[in-house]
Write a protein that holds these residues in place. Structure first.
Motif, mmCIF file in Angstrom:
data_model
loop_
_atom_site.group_PDB
_atom_site.id
_atom_site.type_symbol
_atom_site.label_atom_id
_atom_site.label_comp_id
_atom_site.label_asym_id
_atom_site.label_seq_id
_atom_site.Cartn_x
_atom_site.Cartn_y
_atom_site.Cartn_z
ATOM 1 N N VAL A 1 0.821 -1.225 0.000
ATOM 2 C CA VAL A 1 0.000 0.000 0.000
ATOM 3 C C VAL A 1 0.846 1.263 0.000
ATOM 4 N N VAL A 2 2.175 1.127 -0.069
ATOM 5 C CA VAL A 2 3.030 2.321 -0.094
ATOM 6 C C VAL A 2 3.951 2.355 -1.307
ATOM 7 N N GLY A 3 3.743 1.460 -2.255
ATOM 8 C CA GLY A 3 4.582 1.462 -3.448
ATOM 9 C C GLY A 3 5.998 0.996 -3.165
ATOM 10 N N ASP B 1 -9.578 -2.043 -2.818
ATOM 11 C CA ASP B 1 -8.760 -1.510 -3.898
ATOM 12 C C ASP B 1 -8.374 -0.078 -3.543
ATOM 13 N N MET B 2 -7.055 0.231 -3.524
ATOM 14 C CA MET B 2 -6.614 1.540 -3.070
ATOM 15 C C MET B 2 -7.206 2.688 -3.886
ATOM 16 N N PRO B 3 -7.289 2.601 -5.212
ATOM 17 C CA PRO B 3 -7.952 3.691 -5.940
ATOM 18 C C PRO B 3 -9.411 3.897 -5.523
ATOM 19 N N LYS B 4 -10.114 2.810 -5.188
ATOM 20 C CA LYS B 4 -11.497 2.943 -4.733
ATOM 21 C C LYS B 4 -11.556 3.584 -3.344
ATOM 22 N N LEU C 1 -13.359 2.668 4.793
ATOM 23 C CA LEU C 1 -13.695 1.262 4.975
ATOM 24 C C LEU C 1 -14.840 1.043 5.955
ATOM 25 N N TYR C 2 -15.096 2.006 6.850
ATOM 26 C CA TYR C 2 -16.192 1.766 7.791
ATOM 27 C C TYR C 2 -17.093 2.973 8.022
#
Length: 416
Positions: A83-85, A302-305, A381-382
């Motif tokens: 998640v950090v490339g 999904d990180m873009p989402k 997420l929540y």
């Protein structure tokens, strides 16, 4: 005119709406403080029980091998890397953000000192989270080698401050108070153009915004796991060092977990190759194990989402505050532009502390930071769009009726 029905329509088409079911949240609570402490993944209880009752109670010392305790900081680090490339083998989960900043700042200064004795300036943000400034100040004082801390505010001041005397720049990817998001790639390139090294503090961005450390050609990064990654209170932090730097020198907290051959019990330190050398002492296995619960839930999305929902929800929050609370002296200090906005919205009000306490009493949990800043964290997420609607309605009612103005809401505890 924004309406409750509109917010419900957004929820109906939200691809992340089902993620909330994986978190344990109190009833009748709208939690807008996940930028300070994330909610508990439901899986964390069973994981903690397994560590305590099986791995510790039954497997005892064999767990270092049998249950992979020894490699837990690196195995979880490989998940956080996604998640950090970062690449596999570049991230460790260990110690605290403050401790990890000490390690990487010392490494950066060592690298620079070997190339030039003239680089004695460390740049940081005037409004950085204070621990970053304290670590820099403490290191500069104890090294007693002429290092100077220079404070800046924003990109223009940074550009003006960059020169051939700058050794390192420490920047918060997202500012904890305002929510300002630094453009990582362009900023890194500007620092490199003057020969400086950059350390990114990801505490308020990891898990909430897109991060590509290798794509930005960054030098070092640190950050906590207990905010948007939901790792648990005080959970071990992350440290990232890319291949171009990781073996250039040993970091100063040369504990046995970072030794090349720790079980040879040698009297002299020899650093392990790779990110393992950034480990120091024995790891807190129970809390470390819970970090994995948070990142495992996060990796299902999904990180873009996540980023798209974050921006949509912060847009909604801002628009609703302007629609519902326009007759009150609220000052928004969070950028409107998507490219430079993190995942929380900050509003200033003279009585911000009391207003936040009044909201908390109603089950709408945000937080307060001096001076006069009310922070509202958006955790995609929540949280639902309907949650945002109701939160702003509570804020409006509290402001309209001045229900914040009672002694109980002005009373401060040790933690504000």
């Amino acid at each position: 005119m924004l309406t409750l029905e509109y917010c419900r329509q957004l929820d109906a088409v939200d691809p992340l709406a089902g993620m909330k079911q994986q978190f344990a949240l109190p009833d009748n609570t709208i939690y807008l403080d996940g930028n300070s402490l994330g909610a508990r993944p439901k899986s964390a209880s069973a994981r903690a029980q397994a560590v305590v009752e099986q791995e510790w109670q039954q497997d005892l010392i064999s767990s270092w091998n049998k249950n992979q305790w020894w490699n837990l900081p690196l195995n979880i680090g490989n998940k956080v890397a996604q998640v950090v490339g970062a690449k596999e083998g570049e991230v460790a989960i260990t110690d605290t953000t403050s401790t990890n900043l000490f390690k990487v700042l010392a490494t950066a200064l060592r690298i620079q000192s070997e190339a030039s004795s003239e680089r004695k300036i460390i740049i940081a943000e005037r409004e950085a989270f204070p621990t970053d400034l304290y670590i820099i100040q403490g290191m500069s004082e104890w090294l007693n080698q002429g290092y100077q801390l220079q404070l800046i505010s924003g990109p223009e001041e940074l550009q003006a401050a960059l020169n051939e005397q700058v050794a390192a720049v420490v920047l918060s990817h997202v500012n904890y108070r305002t929510g300002y998001l630094w453009p990582m790639q362009d900023t890194t390139a500007a620092i490199h153009a003057h020969g400086g090294l950059v350390i990114w503090d990801l505490c308020h961005s990891i898990g909430a915004v897109d991060i590509d450390l290798n794509g930005a050609d960054a030098d070092f990064a640190i950050g906590c796991t207990y905010k948007y990654l939901n790792g648990g209170p005080g959970a071990p932090a992350m440290v990232w060092v890319p291949a171009k730097h990781v073996n250039r020198c040993a970091q100063p907290l040369s504990g046995w977990w970072g030794h090349a051959q720790p079980f040879e019990m040698a009297t002299d330190y020899a650093p392990a190759a790779g990110i393992r050398r950034y480990l120091s002492g024995t790891q807190p296995i129970t809390s470390l194990a819970l970090v994995e619960c948070g990142i495992d839930v996060h990796l299902q999305a999904d990180m873009p989402k996540i980023r798209a929902k974050s921006l949509a929800m912060t847009d909604l929050f801002i628009a609703l505050v302007e629609q519902e609370c326009a007759n009150h002296p609220l000052e928004m200090i969070t950028p409107r532009e998507h490219a430079v906005r993190g995942s929380h919205v900050s509003l200033k009000h003279e009585h911000g502390f009391a207003i936040i306490q009044a909201l908390i009493a109603r089950g709408v949990i945000g937080d307060y930071r001096e001076p006069e800043v009310m922070r509202f964290g958006i955790t995609p997420l929540y949280l639902s769009f309907e949650d945002v609607w109701h939160a702003v309605q509570h804020l409006k009612d509290i402001l309209d009726n001045k229900t914040w103005d009672t002694p109980e809401f002005h009373r401060r505890g040790e933690v504000t």
